[in-house]
Scaffold this motif. Structure first.
Motif, short mmCIF file in Angstrom:
data_model
loop_
_atom_site.label_atom_id
_atom_site.label_comp_id
_atom_site.label_asym_id
_atom_site.label_seq_id
_atom_site.Cartn_x
_atom_site.Cartn_y
_atom_site.Cartn_z
N PHE A 223 58.31 60.30 36.17
CA PHE A 223 57.06 60.18 36.93
C PHE A 223 55.92 59.70 36.03
N ARG A 224 55.86 60.28 34.81
CA ARG A 224 54.81 59.85 33.88
C ARG A 224 55.00 58.39 33.48
N ASP A 225 56.28 58.00 33.22
CA ASP A 225 56.54 56.60 32.84
C ASP A 225 56.17 55.66 33.97
N SER A 226 56.55 56.02 35.18
CA SER A 226 56.22 55.15 36.30
C SER A 226 54.71 55.06 36.49
N GLU A 227 54.02 56.20 36.29
CA GLU A 227 52.57 56.18 36.42
C GLU A 227 51.94 55.30 35.35
N ALA A 228 52.51 55.40 34.10
CA ALA A 228 51.98 54.55 33.03
C ALA A 228 52.22 53.07 33.32
N ARG A 229 53.45 52.75 33.79
CA ARG A 229 53.75 51.35 34.12
C ARG A 229 52.87 50.86 35.25
N GLU A 230 52.60 51.76 36.21
CA GLU A 230 51.75 51.38 37.33
C GLU A 230 50.33 51.06 36.85
N ARG A 231 49.83 51.93 35.96
CA ARG A 231 48.49 51.68 35.44
C ARG A 231 48.46 50.41 34.58
N GLU A 232 49.54 50.19 33.79
CA GLU A 232 49.61 48.98 32.98
C GLU A 232 49.65 47.74 33.86
N ALA A 233 50.44 47.85 34.96
CA ALA A 233 50.51 46.72 35.89
C ALA A 233 49.15 46.48 36.55
N GLU A 234 48.47 47.61 36.90
CA GLU A 234 47.15 47.44 37.50
C GLU A 234 46.19 46.76 36.52
N ALA A 235 46.26 47.19 35.25
CA ALA A 235 45.39 46.56 34.25
C ALA A 235 45.73 45.08 34.07
N GLU A 236 47.04 44.79 34.03
CA GLU A 236 47.47 43.39 33.89
C GLU A 236 47.02 42.57 35.08
N ALA A 237 47.15 43.21 36.27
CA ALA A 237 46.73 42.48 37.47
C ALA A 237 45.23 42.21 37.46
N LYS A 238 44.47 43.25 37.02
CA LYS A 238 43.04 43.04 36.94
C LYS A 238 42.69 41.94 35.94
N ALA A 239 43.38 41.95 34.76
CA ALA A 239 43.12 40.91 33.77
C ALA A 239 43.46 39.54 34.31
N THR A 240 44.60 39.44 34.97
CA THR A 240 45.00 38.15 35.56
C THR A 240 44.00 37.71 36.62
N ALA A 241 43.53 38.72 37.40
CA ALA A 241 42.55 38.37 38.43
C ALA A 241 41.26 37.86 37.81
N TYR A 242 40.85 38.51 36.73
CA TYR A 242 39.65 38.05 36.05
C TYR A 242 39.82 36.64 35.49
N VAL A 243 41.00 36.39 34.88
CA VAL A 243 41.26 35.03 34.34
C VAL A 243 41.31 34.01 35.46
N SER A 244 41.99 34.39 36.55
CA SER A 244 42.08 33.46 37.69
C SER A 244 40.69 33.17 38.25
N GLU A 245 39.85 34.20 38.32
CA GLU A 245 38.49 33.99 38.82
C GLU A 245 37.71 33.07 37.90
N ALA A 246 37.91 33.27 36.57
CA ALA A 246 37.23 32.40 35.62
C ALA A 246 37.71 30.97 35.75
N ILE A 247 39.03 30.79 35.93
CA ILE A 247 39.58 29.43 36.09
C ILE A 247 39.04 28.78 37.35
N SER A 248 38.99 29.58 38.44
CA SER A 248 38.52 29.02 39.71
C SER A 248 37.06 28.58 39.61
N LYS A 249 36.31 29.19 38.68
CA LYS A 249 34.93 28.80 38.48
C LYS A 249 34.80 27.64 37.49
N GLY A 250 35.94 27.13 37.03
CA GLY A 250 35.91 25.98 36.14
C GLY A 250 35.76 26.31 34.69
#
Length: 338
Positions: A223-250
């Motif tokens: 459960f702890r590992d899955s929670e950690a992976r979930e949080r890591e995935a959320e962080a990765e997703a947020k980072a990707t979203a931020y990069v994608s947003e920056a790219i979309s802005k040129g």
């Protein structure tokens, strides 16, 4: 010389003395005397000085009113399970009614002994040998009740009957000893088996609890590992979203930062590999430096004033061709990075 009158006087004195002696009876303490007149019972003399009619009344029976003990002789008794044992005992009795004890039974003590022996055979013969050896109090109680009821009409109270010895034959004693040893060995085996069973049960319970705790630990860890992976995935997703947003802005520098980060991570993995400490690969150091330049530009973009944002945007447009900006001499490719 004595005259006729003197002889008569002496004779009268002697007669009076004889009459007084015959009429006075002294009864000791603890005894009662029965008085008979012409052979028929008339009354009972209590302890002390008593007067009777001389030459007419006489003492019939001198009864002991104290509690008396009688030995019951040994006799063989056959039990209900056909075991022969030798038994003896003692009987305690007390005369309560002297006339009845004197005239209702002949040879009182002998009668009580025989009555006790007869009832011993009756009572003990109706019991098994094991009951005979282990229930003496019950035997004594039954004997007392039966013998006392039988001796009641004689004016006698049976106060206590005790069985002294119960002696089985020698071969029966040896058999009982072997039986006792076998029974004890059986109990010891049963207790040992019960102990082993309880030990096995406790061991199994312990192993069960251990497995349960281990399973709960693995579940908690998963459960702890899955929670950690979930949080890591959320962080990765947020980072990707931020990069994608920056790219979309040129903002091309965001792409350069993302690629440079992965590039540097790959080089770090190669460099820290335990299989090789020195490796050769066709890579240009200038490309790495250019990637670091892209990271620097992103940092400048982040801390620049809002008024300088168009200038930075123009510089970003100048490098929109996809090349990474770099200042300074480009080093020659070496191909050997240690």
């Amino acid at each position: 010389m004595l005259g006729g009158f003197d002889i008569v006087v002496i004779g009268l004195v002697v007669l009076i003395a004889l009459v007084l002696f015959a009429s006075v009876k002294t009864v000791p303490q603890g005894h009662n005397y029965t008085i008979e007149r012409f052979g028929r019972y008339t009354r009972t003399l209590s302890p002390g000085l008593n007067i009777i009619v001389p030459f007419i009344d006489r003492v019939g029976a001198k009864m002991n009113m104290m509690e008396t003990v009688l030995d019951v002789p040994s006799q063989e008794v056959i039990t209900r399970d056909n075991a022969t044992v030798t038994v003896n005992g003692i009987t305690f009795f007390q005369v309560m009614d002297a006339p009845r004890a004197a005239y209702e039974v002949n040879f009182l003590e002998n009668a009580i002994v025989n009555l006790t022996m007869t009832n011993i055979r009756s009572v003990m013969g109706s019991m098994d040998l094991d009951q005979l050896l282990s229930n003496r109090d019950e035997i004594n109680e039954k004997l007392l009740k039966v013998v006392d009821a039988a001796a009641g009409p004689w004016g006698v109270k049976i106060t206590r009957i005790e069985i002294k010895d119960i002696d089985p034959p020698r071969n029966l004693i040896d058999s009982m000893n072997r039986q006792m040893m076998a029974e004890r060995e059986k109990r010891a085996s049963i207790l040992t088996a019960q102990g082993l069973r309880e030990a096995a049960i406790l061991k199994a319970e312990g192993e069960k609890q251990s497995l349960i705790l281990q399973a709960e630990g693995r579940r908690e860890a998963a459960f702890r590992d899955s929670e950690a992976r979930e949080r890591e995935a959320e962080a990765e997703a947020k980072a990707t979203a931020y990069v994608s947003e920056a790219i979309s802005k040129g903002d091309v520098q965001a792409i350069n930062y993302f690629v440079a980060q992965e590039y540097v991570g790959a080089l770090k993995a190669f460099a820290t590999s335990p299989n090789q400490k020195t490796f050769l690969m066709p890579v240009e150091a200038s490309s790495v430096i250019g990637a670091l330049g892209g990271i620097t530009e992103i940092a400048r973009e982040a801390f620049a004033d809002k008024d300088e944002r168009p200038v930075r945007a123009g510089r970003s447009g100048a490098s929109s061709s996809g090349s990474v900006p770099f200042t300074g001499q480009r080093p020659e490719p070496s191909g050997d990075i240690s």
